[in-house]
Enzyme design. Structure first.
Site, PDB file in Angstrom:
ATOM      1  N   ASP A  42     -69.269  15.441  39.335  1.00  0.00           N
ATOM      2  CA  ASP A  42     -69.738  16.824  39.496  1.00  0.00           C
ATOM      3  C   ASP A  42     -69.470  17.225  40.938  1.00  0.00           C
ATOM      4  O   ASP A  42     -68.947  16.434  41.740  1.00  0.00           O
ATOM      5  CB  ASP A  42     -71.233  16.953  39.138  1.00  0.00           C
ATOM      6  N   HIS A  60     -66.502  26.043  27.699  1.00  0.00           N
ATOM      7  CA  HIS A  60     -66.939  27.399  27.318  1.00  0.00           C
ATOM      8  C   HIS A  60     -67.257  28.247  28.556  1.00  0.00           C
ATOM      9  O   HIS A  60     -67.460  29.450  28.444  1.00  0.00           O
ATOM     10  CB  HIS A  60     -68.123  27.342  26.333  1.00  0.00           C
TER      11      HIS A  60
HETATM   12  C1  LIG Z   1     -73.142  24.106  32.221  1.00  0.00           C
HETATM   13  S1  LIG Z   1     -73.259  22.744  33.276  1.00  0.00           S
HETATM   14  C2  LIG Z   1     -73.012  21.388  32.162  1.00  0.00           C
HETATM   15  C3  LIG Z   1     -73.670  20.139  32.655  1.00  0.00           C
HETATM   16  C4  LIG Z   1     -73.656  18.975  31.680  1.00  0.00           C
HETATM   17  N1  LIG Z   1     -72.310  18.590  31.319  1.00  0.00           N
HETATM   18  C5  LIG Z   1     -74.486  19.255  30.442  1.00  0.00           C
HETATM   19  O1  LIG Z   1     -74.060  18.875  29.363  1.00  0.00           O
HETATM   20  O2  LIG Z   1     -75.567  19.838  30.549  1.00  0.00           O
HETATM   21  C6  LIG Z   1     -71.735  22.802  34.157  1.00  0.00           C
HETATM   22  C7  LIG Z   1     -71.613  21.709  35.183  1.00  0.00           C
HETATM   23  O3  LIG Z   1     -70.321  21.793  35.766  1.00  0.00           O
HETATM   24  C8  LIG Z   1     -70.441  21.562  37.154  1.00  0.00           C
HETATM   25  N2  LIG Z   1     -69.280  22.152  37.819  1.00  0.00           N
HETATM   26  C9  LIG Z   1     -69.011  23.465  38.029  1.00  0.00           C
HETATM   27  N3  LIG Z   1     -67.818  23.594  38.636  1.00  0.00           N
HETATM   28  C10 LIG Z   1     -67.329  22.353  38.797  1.00  0.00           C
HETATM   29  C11 LIG Z   1     -66.115  21.847  39.357  1.00  0.00           C
HETATM   30  N4  LIG Z   1     -65.190  22.673  39.845  1.00  0.00           N
HETATM   31  N5  LIG Z   1     -65.927  20.509  39.344  1.00  0.00           N
HETATM   32  C12 LIG Z   1     -66.870  19.678  38.842  1.00  0.00           C
HETATM   33  N6  LIG Z   1     -68.039  20.096  38.299  1.00  0.00           N
HETATM   34  C13 LIG Z   1     -68.264  21.423  38.281  1.00  0.00           C
HETATM   35  C14 LIG Z   1     -71.754  22.229  37.504  1.00  0.00           C
HETATM   36  O4  LIG Z   1     -72.250  21.742  38.737  1.00  0.00           O
HETATM   37  C15 LIG Z   1     -72.612  21.831  36.313  1.00  0.00           C
HETATM   38  O5  LIG Z   1     -73.248  20.591  36.501  1.00  0.00           O
END
Ligand SMILES: C[S@@+](CC[C@H](N)C(=O)[O-])C[C@H]1O[C@@H](n2cnc3c(N)ncnc32)[C@H](O)[C@@H]1O
Length: 520
Positions: free
Chosen positions: A349, A397
Site C-alpha cells: 500500500d 473499481h
Molecule cells: C478501497 S481501499 C481497498 C483496501 C483493501 N484492499 C480492502 O479490501 O479493503 C483502496 C486501497 O488502495 C490504496 N491505494 C490507493 N492508491 C494506491 C497506489 N497508488 N498504490 C498502492 N495503494 C494505493 C489505498 O491506500 C487503500 O488502502
C-alpha cells in the site's frame, strides 16, 4: 407482538424447490464463454419464471379465494410480506432472539440467520419496497423520490454537530439544552431532528425533548457507522451535486482529476481524491472507518472470500506467495493466513498506510511472521517478482479503464508463467438478474465510483477487456461469486507462451483441463 397464526393454506411448500434451484444457479461458476451467457440466461429465466408464476408460488389471499378473483399484485405482495415475516419471527422466537424494534435498546443489527430464513427476510425487504411504490403510484413515487437528498442533508447536520453523542442514551434532553451545546439555534435543531425522526432516527417522546431510537443510538455507539455517515454526507454528497457539471465539462469522464469530487472541492485538474485525503489525516481516517463499516456489513464480509470464496489450497500446499496490492493494513491476508498455514503474503500500500498498520500485523505469531507489509505504488512496476497470486480487492473499481489497464500492465515484468491475477470486486450482472436489494446497492456503488473517481463497477466482458488491453499474455479464466456475497472473484492467469496463433484453441483446451501445469 402477537405471533402470526396461519392456516396450512398460507404455507407455500411449493415455493421451496424454486427458491433452492435459483440459489444453486447463483453459486455456479460463471465463465466468459458461452457457458456464462447460458448461466446468466438460466438465472434470468429462473427469476422471471419466479415472477411470472407468483400465483403458483405465493399463496392467494383468502379474500381472493372467497371472491374468485385472481389476486392483484398488491395483494400478492401483502400476502408474501405476512407469510415471510411470520417465518422470520418464528425462527427468532424459537431461537430466543430479540425481535427488532425502534426503542433505544433494540438490537442494532439484524442477527445472522440460516440461508432459508435470510431468504424470507430478503423477500420481505423486496416486497415491502415494491408494494410501497405500487400503492403510492408512479407520480407520487417520482415526486418524492427526488427528495431523498434531504435524508443526506439531515444526516450531514446530525453528524457534523455530533448530535448523536450529545443526546443521552437513557431519557431525553430538551431542545434548549441540546441547542446550547451547539452553535445551532433551537428552531433549526428541531427541524433537522424532526425530519430525521420521520425515518426513525431520534424520537421526541415528550414535546420539546429528544431521545434516542435504536437507529440514532447505533450512530452514537458505532464509530465505523458514524464514519460511514460522515464520509457519505460530507465527501460523497457534495460531490454528487457536482457530477452533472463534471460530465458536461468533461464528457469522456475517465480522469481522476475531473470528477464531481474535484468540482465540489475545487481540485479540478489539480489532484485526485486520494491525494486530497492523503493531505488530511482526519478525512483519510474517516474514509478508512467508512470502508471498515462497509466491509463489515452484510454481503461484504472478508469471510466470504476466506471460507469458500476462492480455493488457495494449491498455493498453500507449495508454500506459495500472494501479493495483496492496495491491501491496506493487511486484514484480508491475516484472515487468509489463519486458514492457510503455509502461504506467505506481501501486503502493498502507500507509505502512509503501511506506516499506520498495526505492528505486528496479528497477535498470532504464526500468522504475523508470514505477512510482510511493503510500501509500493501500483502505478509503478511491480517489485515482488514470481509470486503465485497477485490480488486486488476493492481496487479496480476505483479506476476508469486507462488507469486499470496501467495497473495490470505494471504487473507484467514480475509475472511468472501460471501466476494468478485475482480481482475481488463487484462483477455487475445483467439488469434484473440480481435481487432488487443487491441490484440497488451495486448500482449505487457504481454511481459513487463515478462521483468520486470517474471510475466504475464492471461486468464480466469489461473485466475481460481490461486484461486483453493490458497484455496478450493474460488468459481470462472467469468469474465466481459465493452465495450471499455481493463481491465476485475475477480470475486471469499469466500464460505468455499462448500469445499469437492458436491462442484461442489453447485457452479452450486449457479451460477444459483447467490445469495450472506451468506454475513453477
Ligand atoms: C478501497 S481501499 C481497498 C483496501 C483493501 N484492499 C480492502 O479490501 O479493503 C483502496 C486501497 O488502495 C490504496 N491505494 C490507493 N492508491 C494506491 C497506489 N497508488 N498504490 C498502492 N495503494 C494505493 C489505498 O491506500 C487503500 O488502502
Amino acid at each position: 407482538m402477537a405471533k402470526f397464526k396461519f392456516s396450512s393454506l398460507l404455507h407455500p411448500s411449493s415455493s421451496k424447490p424454486a427458491q433452492s434451484a435459483d440459489r444453486t444457479q447463483k453459486s455456479n461458476r460463471q465463465s466468459f464463454s458461452a457457458l456464462s451467457s447460458h448461466s446468466i440466461l438460466k438465472h434470468q429465466e429462473a427469476s422471471s419464471s419466479q415472477a411470472s408464476t407468483t400465483n403458483a408460488t405465493t399463496p392467494k389471499s383468502t379474500d381472493a379465494l372467497e371472491t374468485g378473483r385472481s389476486p392483484s399484485r398488491m395483494a400478492e405482495l401483502a400476502t408474501k410480506i405476512v407469510t415471510e415475516t411470520a417465518k422470520v419471527e418464528e425462527y427468532m422466537r424459537d431461537n430466543g432472539m430479540e425481535l427488532p424494534g425502534f426503542e433505544v435498546h433494540s438490537p442494532a443489527d439484524f442477527p445472522s440467520m440460516p440461508e432459508e430464513v435470510q431468504q424470507s427476510r430478503l423477500e420481505v425487504i423486496h416486497a415491502t419496497s415494491e408494494l410501497q411504490r405500487l400503492i403510492q403510484g408512479p407520480k407520487q413515487t417520482m415526486r418524492w423520490m427526488i427528495w431523498n437528498f434531504l435524508d443526506s442533508v439531515s444526516l450531514q447536520i446530525i453528524y457534523s454537530y455530533g448530535l448523536a453523542l450529545l443526546v443521552p442514551k437513557e431519557g431525553t434532553i430538551s431542545l434548549e439544552e441540546l441547542a446550547s451545546k451547539t452553535t445551532l439555534d433551537r428552531t433549526n435543531l428541531a427541524r433537522v431532528l424532526r425530519y430525521a425522526m420521520t425515518s426513525g432516527v431520534f424520537c421526541e417522546p415528550i414535546p420539546g425533548h429528544i431521545g434516542h431510537t435504536s437507529a440514532s443510538a447505533a450512530l452514537m455507539e458505532d464509530k465505523a457507522l458514524a464514519d460511514w455517515i460522515g464520509f457519505n454526507s460530507e465527501d460523497i454528497f457534495p460531490s454528487s451535486a457536482h457530477v452533472l457539471k463534471a460530465l458536461r465539462a468533461y464528457p469522456e469522464a475517465t480522469s481522476l482529476v475531473q470528477t464531481g469530487f474535484n468540482f465540489a472541492f475545487d481540485t479540478v485538474n489539480k489532484e485526485p481524491m486520494f491525494v486530497t485525503f492523503g493531505k488530511d489525516p482526519t478525512r483519510a481516517k474517516r474514509m478508512g472507518g467508512a470502508m471498515a463499516s462497509l466491509t463489515g456489513g452484510e454481503g461484504y464480509e472478508v469471510s466470504h472470500l476466506v471460507d469458500g470464496g476462492y480455493d488457495f489450497g494449491d498455493v498453500d500446499a507449495r508454500g506459495g506467495t500472494m501479493v495483496d496490492i492496495g491491501g491496506s493494513h493487511g486484514f484480508v491476508c491475516v484472515d487468509l493466513a489463519k486458514k492457510y498455514s503455509n502461504m506467505k503474503f506481501v501486503v502493498q500500500d502507500l507509505p502512509k498506510t503501511v506506516e499506520s498498520a498495526p505492528n505486528p500485523v496479528s497477535d498470532d505469531s504464526q500468522v504475523a511472521e508470514r505477512i510482510e507489509l511493503q510500501a509500493h505504488d501500483f502505478f509503478t512496476e511491480q517489485k515482488v517478482k514470481d509470486a503465485d497470486v497477485y490480488f486486488f480487492r476493492w481496487i479496480m473499481h476505483n479506476y476508469s479503464t486507462p488507469y486499470a489497464v496501467k495497473i495490470l500492465k505494471n504487473l507484467v515484468p514480475a509475472l511468472k508463467p501460471g501466476a494468478k491475477i485475482l480481482i475481488n470486486d463487484h462483477c455487475v450482472r445483467k439488469p434484473g438478474s440480481e435481487t432488487p436489494w443487491d441490484e440497488r446497492l451495486i448500482r449505487g456503488m457504481d454511481m459513487v465510483m463515478l462521483t468520486l473517481l470517474n471510475a466504475q463497477e464492471r461486468d464480466e466482458e469489461e473485466f475481460k477487456a481490461l486484461f486483453s488491453a493490458a497484455d496478450d499474455g493474460y488468459v481470462f479464466k472467469g468469474v465466481t461469486r459465493k452465495e450471499g456475497c455481493r463481491m465476485s472473484v475475477v480470475e486471469a492467469v499469466w500464460r505468455p507462451q499462448l500469445v499469437g496463433k492458436g491462442k484461442e484453441a489453447a485457452i479452450e483446451r486449457e479451460g477444459k483441463a483447467d490445469g495450472d501445469e506451468d506454475m513453477a
